[in-house]
Design a protein around this motif. Structure first.
Motif, PDB file in Angstrom:
ATOM      1  N   PHE A 227      52.224  47.247  41.498  1.00  0.00           N
ATOM      2  CA  PHE A 227      51.607  48.429  42.130  1.00  0.00           C
ATOM      3  C   PHE A 227      51.371  49.441  41.018  1.00  0.00           C
ATOM      4  O   PHE A 227      52.047  50.460  40.923  1.00  0.00           O
ATOM      5  CB  PHE A 227      52.572  48.978  43.195  1.00  0.00           C
ATOM      6  CG  PHE A 227      51.914  49.922  44.178  1.00  0.00           C
ATOM      7  CD1 PHE A 227      51.009  49.460  45.127  1.00  0.00           C
ATOM      8  CD2 PHE A 227      52.213  51.282  44.153  1.00  0.00           C
ATOM      9  CE1 PHE A 227      50.418  50.336  46.040  1.00  0.00           C
ATOM     10  CE2 PHE A 227      51.622  52.161  45.062  1.00  0.00           C
ATOM     11  CZ  PHE A 227      50.727  51.680  46.004  1.00  0.00           C
ATOM     12  N   SER A 228      50.416  49.141  40.160  1.00  0.00           N
ATOM     13  CA  SER A 228      50.382  49.812  38.852  1.00  0.00           C
ATOM     14  C   SER A 228      49.534  51.074  38.799  1.00  0.00           C
ATOM     15  O   SER A 228      49.602  51.825  37.838  1.00  0.00           O
ATOM     16  CB  SER A 228      49.857  48.829  37.798  1.00  0.00           C
ATOM     17  OG  SER A 228      48.506  48.511  38.087  1.00  0.00           O
ATOM     18  N   SER A 229      48.728  51.300  39.840  1.00  0.00           N
ATOM     19  CA  SER A 229      47.742  52.363  39.745  1.00  0.00           C
ATOM     20  C   SER A 229      48.257  53.694  40.302  1.00  0.00           C
ATOM     21  O   SER A 229      48.543  53.811  41.493  1.00  0.00           O
ATOM     22  CB  SER A 229      46.488  51.900  40.503  1.00  0.00           C
ATOM     23  OG  SER A 229      45.548  52.927  40.493  1.00  0.00           O
ATOM     24  N   LEU A 230      48.354  54.687  39.426  1.00  0.00           N
ATOM     25  CA  LEU A 230      48.749  56.040  39.870  1.00  0.00           C
ATOM     26  C   LEU A 230      47.516  56.771  40.381  1.00  0.00           C
ATOM     27  O   LEU A 230      46.394  56.462  39.970  1.00  0.00           O
ATOM     28  CB  LEU A 230      49.317  56.844  38.701  1.00  0.00           C
ATOM     29  CG  LEU A 230      50.771  56.641  38.293  1.00  0.00           C
ATOM     30  CD1 LEU A 230      50.930  55.337  37.531  1.00  0.00           C
ATOM     31  CD2 LEU A 230      51.237  57.811  37.425  1.00  0.00           C
ATOM     32  N   ASN A 231      47.738  57.762  41.213  1.00  0.00           N
ATOM     33  CA  ASN A 231      46.653  58.685  41.560  1.00  0.00           C
ATOM     34  C   ASN A 231      46.149  59.308  40.254  1.00  0.00           C
ATOM     35  O   ASN A 231      46.929  59.557  39.334  1.00  0.00           O
ATOM     36  CB  ASN A 231      47.197  59.767  42.518  1.00  0.00           C
ATOM     37  CG  ASN A 231      46.264  60.948  42.604  1.00  0.00           C
ATOM     38  OD1 ASN A 231      46.421  61.916  41.855  1.00  0.00           O
ATOM     39  ND2 ASN A 231      45.284  60.880  43.481  1.00  0.00           N
TER      40      ASN A 231
ATOM     41  N   GLY B 289      41.893  55.857  25.866  1.00  0.00           N
ATOM     42  CA  GLY B 289      41.500  55.634  27.255  1.00  0.00           C
ATOM     43  C   GLY B 289      42.660  55.145  28.105  1.00  0.00           C
ATOM     44  O   GLY B 289      43.340  54.175  27.739  1.00  0.00           O
ATOM     45  N   CYS B 290      42.888  55.824  29.236  1.00  0.00           N
ATOM     46  CA  CYS B 290      44.016  55.469  30.104  1.00  0.00           C
ATOM     47  C   CYS B 290      43.614  54.390  31.101  1.00  0.00           C
ATOM     48  O   CYS B 290      42.628  54.552  31.825  1.00  0.00           O
ATOM     49  CB  CYS B 290      44.502  56.697  30.854  1.00  0.00           C
ATOM     50  SG  CYS B 290      45.140  57.949  29.745  1.00  0.00           S
ATOM     51  N   THR B 291      44.391  53.320  31.155  1.00  0.00           N
ATOM     52  CA  THR B 291      44.084  52.225  32.080  1.00  0.00           C
ATOM     53  C   THR B 291      45.323  51.852  32.893  1.00  0.00           C
ATOM     54  O   THR B 291      46.436  51.820  32.377  1.00  0.00           O
ATOM     55  CB  THR B 291      43.612  50.954  31.340  1.00  0.00           C
ATOM     56  OG1 THR B 291      44.676  50.499  30.512  1.00  0.00           O
ATOM     57  CG2 THR B 291      42.392  51.226  30.504  1.00  0.00           C
ATOM     58  N   ALA B 292      45.064  51.533  34.161  1.00  0.00           N
ATOM     59  CA  ALA B 292      46.157  51.167  35.053  1.00  0.00           C
ATOM     60  C   ALA B 292      46.563  49.712  34.863  1.00  0.00           C
ATOM     61  O   ALA B 292      47.629  49.310  35.294  1.00  0.00           O
ATOM     62  CB  ALA B 292      45.738  51.417  36.495  1.00  0.00           C
ATOM     63  N   ARG B 293      45.702  48.924  34.262  1.00  0.00           N
ATOM     64  CA  ARG B 293      46.048  47.505  34.058  1.00  0.00           C
ATOM     65  C   ARG B 293      45.521  47.022  32.715  1.00  0.00           C
ATOM     66  O   ARG B 293      44.610  47.621  32.130  1.00  0.00           O
ATOM     67  CB  ARG B 293      45.486  46.648  35.192  1.00  0.00           C
ATOM     68  CG  ARG B 293      44.009  46.877  35.438  1.00  0.00           C
ATOM     69  CD  ARG B 293      43.604  46.365  36.822  1.00  0.00           C
ATOM     70  NE  ARG B 293      42.399  47.028  37.285  1.00  0.00           N
ATOM     71  CZ  ARG B 293      41.199  46.459  37.295  1.00  0.00           C
ATOM     72  NH1 ARG B 293      41.046  45.239  36.869  1.00  0.00           N
ATOM     73  NH2 ARG B 293      40.140  47.123  37.723  1.00  0.00           N
ATOM     74  N   SER B 294      46.136  45.950  32.243  1.00  0.00           N
ATOM     75  CA  SER B 294      45.689  45.385  30.961  1.00  0.00           C
ATOM     76  C   SER B 294      44.293  44.802  31.113  1.00  0.00           C
ATOM     77  O   SER B 294      43.965  44.220  32.136  1.00  0.00           O
ATOM     78  CB  SER B 294      46.641  44.279  30.518  1.00  0.00           C
ATOM     79  OG  SER B 294      47.942  44.755  30.519  1.00  0.00           O
TER      80      SER B 294
ATOM     81  N   HIS C 288      48.734  53.042  28.584  1.00  0.00           N
ATOM     82  CA  HIS C 288      49.180  52.526  29.882  1.00  0.00           C
ATOM     83  C   HIS C 288      50.523  53.160  30.234  1.00  0.00           C
ATOM     84  O   HIS C 288      51.460  53.107  29.442  1.00  0.00           O
ATOM     85  CB  HIS C 288      49.299  50.999  29.825  1.00  0.00           C
ATOM     86  CG  HIS C 288      49.789  50.411  31.106  1.00  0.00           C
ATOM     87  ND1 HIS C 288      49.032  50.422  32.266  1.00  0.00           N
ATOM     88  CD2 HIS C 288      50.964  49.813  31.415  1.00  0.00           C
ATOM     89  CE1 HIS C 288      49.735  49.849  33.232  1.00  0.00           C
ATOM     90  NE2 HIS C 288      50.904  49.471  32.746  1.00  0.00           N
ATOM     91  N   ILE C 289      50.584  53.775  31.409  1.00  0.00           N
ATOM     92  CA  ILE C 289      51.867  54.291  31.910  1.00  0.00           C
ATOM     93  C   ILE C 289      52.598  53.074  32.477  1.00  0.00           C
ATOM     94  O   ILE C 289      52.043  52.387  33.342  1.00  0.00           O
ATOM     95  CB  ILE C 289      51.640  55.346  33.011  1.00  0.00           C
ATOM     96  CG1 ILE C 289      50.844  56.536  32.461  1.00  0.00           C
ATOM     97  CG2 ILE C 289      52.960  55.804  33.610  1.00  0.00           C
ATOM     98  CD1 ILE C 289      50.200  57.410  33.539  1.00  0.00           C
ATOM     99  N   PRO C 290      53.794  52.778  31.971  1.00  0.00           N
ATOM    100  CA  PRO C 290      54.435  51.515  32.365  1.00  0.00           C
ATOM    101  C   PRO C 290      54.916  51.536  33.823  1.00  0.00           C
ATOM    102  O   PRO C 290      56.111  51.606  34.115  1.00  0.00           O
ATOM    103  CB  PRO C 290      55.602  51.381  31.376  1.00  0.00           C
ATOM    104  CG  PRO C 290      55.863  52.756  30.886  1.00  0.00           C
ATOM    105  CD  PRO C 290      54.579  53.531  30.987  1.00  0.00           C
TER     106      PRO C 290
HETATM  107  N1  SAH Z   1      41.926  50.809  40.357  1.00  0.00           N
HETATM  108  C1  SAH Z   1      41.782  51.401  39.079  1.00  0.00           C
HETATM  109  C2  SAH Z   1      42.794  52.505  38.907  1.00  0.00           C
HETATM  110  C3  SAH Z   1      42.170  53.794  38.900  1.00  0.00           C
HETATM  111  S1  SAH Z   1      43.299  55.086  38.932  1.00  0.00           S
HETATM  112  C4  SAH Z   1      42.021  50.398  37.989  1.00  0.00           C
HETATM  113  O1  SAH Z   1      42.594  49.394  38.270  1.00  0.00           O
HETATM  114  O2  SAH Z   1      41.655  50.642  36.842  1.00  0.00           O
HETATM  115  C5  SAH Z   1      42.347  56.312  38.119  1.00  0.00           C
HETATM  116  C6  SAH Z   1      42.670  56.489  36.655  1.00  0.00           C
HETATM  117  O3  SAH Z   1      43.989  56.976  36.524  1.00  0.00           O
HETATM  118  C7  SAH Z   1      42.595  55.234  35.828  1.00  0.00           C
HETATM  119  O4  SAH Z   1      41.298  54.920  35.407  1.00  0.00           O
HETATM  120  C8  SAH Z   1      43.456  55.641  34.642  1.00  0.00           C
HETATM  121  O5  SAH Z   1      42.698  56.427  33.747  1.00  0.00           O
HETATM  122  C9  SAH Z   1      44.539  56.492  35.300  1.00  0.00           C
HETATM  123  N2  SAH Z   1      45.729  55.680  35.629  1.00  0.00           N
HETATM  124  C10 SAH Z   1      46.202  55.338  36.835  1.00  0.00           C
HETATM  125  N3  SAH Z   1      47.318  54.597  36.709  1.00  0.00           N
HETATM  126  C11 SAH Z   1      47.561  54.479  35.392  1.00  0.00           C
HETATM  127  C12 SAH Z   1      48.565  53.842  34.624  1.00  0.00           C
HETATM  128  N4  SAH Z   1      49.545  53.140  35.171  1.00  0.00           N
HETATM  129  N5  SAH Z   1      48.489  53.948  33.274  1.00  0.00           N
HETATM  130  C13 SAH Z   1      47.514  54.650  32.673  1.00  0.00           C
HETATM  131  N6  SAH Z   1      46.534  55.271  33.357  1.00  0.00           N
HETATM  132  C14 SAH Z   1      46.555  55.184  34.695  1.00  0.00           C
END
Ligand code: SAH
Length: 266
Positions: free
Chosen positions: A153-157, A91-96, A146-148
């Protein structure tokens, strides 16, 4: 379950076992862009879990030619249902998160997925744009990815995150099965010891024939020439070319030595 779409990757069987699962996606356009990201990297098994809205024109447009992935994507009500038959779920997550889950970087995740995809179906799961994956959904995963990114500003589109992981999978797939084009033709293989020595013998004869040494011992020049050519890792083709050059030089030397016949015509 859709039939796997024929792949253009080096390892179609592996790619066909990798499922990209998008959970609760809010913007259909992001699903289209994710399909495009997948298709550029040779992946085709898109799976949707309870998207907020049905696929629309925006999804079509942003898929930019990857509509086949959208059309063949099964839609499930829950993540549990979508990954029920998978041996490995990441499962991909933007944050820990607070859940106790091993966290992998993208390249390690790709390696792990491929290892399992040799025999089984595996899933790589992406969460909602606003809120990501719930803790309950992450509990269904064997590890998180997690993509480092910058922690500030950790959240990618969503589709950008899919692209990063799809690229890592592509690299891992190519490394696992080099494309046919990368397999050298037999002529491009390194020449054998015997072939290179045959060339050196002919080179020595030719240097004599064109009186290159002019009374000096041939040893020193031959040693230097051997060093030069051995450094270049000659292929079968290159040895053939060089021997062709030498054969012509020998022929010309013969003609030159034959008095009458020695008049070299252009
Ligand atoms: N605000 C949400 C981010 C959603 S971004 C949060 O904090 O969880 C939509 C999806 O893109 C995330 O659920 C994840 O699966 C993926 N994603 C975005 N940035 C990522 C990152 N840095 N590392 C891994 N997955 C990421």
């Amino acid at each position: 379950m859709p039939a796997p779409v024929p792949q253009s990757t080096a390892a179609p069987d592996l790619a066909g076992n990798i499922r990209i699962v998008l959970v609760g996606t809010q913007h259909p356009g992001n699903i289209g862009a994710a399909a495009r990201a997948m298709k550029t990297m040779g992946l085709s098994r898109l799976v949707l879990v309870a998207p907020e809205k049905p696929l629309d024109d925006d999804a079509q447009r942003r898929s930019a030619g990857a509509e086949d992935l959208l059309q063949s994507a099964p839609v499930h009500a829950t993540l549990a249902e979508a990954v029920a038959d998978c041996r490995l779920v990441l499962g991909c997550t933007a944050r820990s998160r607070r859940v106790q889950l091993e966290q992998l970087e993208p390249d390690a995740a790709a390696g792990r997925l491929l290892q399992f995809a040799a025999a089984d179906t595996v899933a790589l799961v992406f969460g909602r744009e606003r809120t990501g994956l719930t803790n309950e959904e992450l509990q269904l995963c064997h590890a998180s990815v997690h993509i480092p990114s910058d922690p500030a500003f950790s959240s990618l589109n969503l589709a950008a995150a899919v692209q990063v992981l799809a690229y890592e999978l592509r690299l891992a797939l190519l490394a696992a099965a080099p494309a046919d084009a990368a397999i050298p033709r037999s002529d491009d293989l390194g020449a054998t010891h015997e072939q290179v020595e045959g060339f050196f013998s002919q080179l020595a004869e030719t240097l004599d024939a064109i009186d290159f040494h002019k009374g000096r011992s041939p040893d020193s020049a031959m040693r230097k020439l051997r060093r030069l050519f051995l450094r270049t890792d000659l292929t079968v083709n290159e040895v053939r070319l060089l021997r062709g050059v030498l054969a012509d030089a020998q022929r010309m030397a013969r003609l030159a030595g034959e008095g009458e016949g020695g008049r070299l015509s252009p």
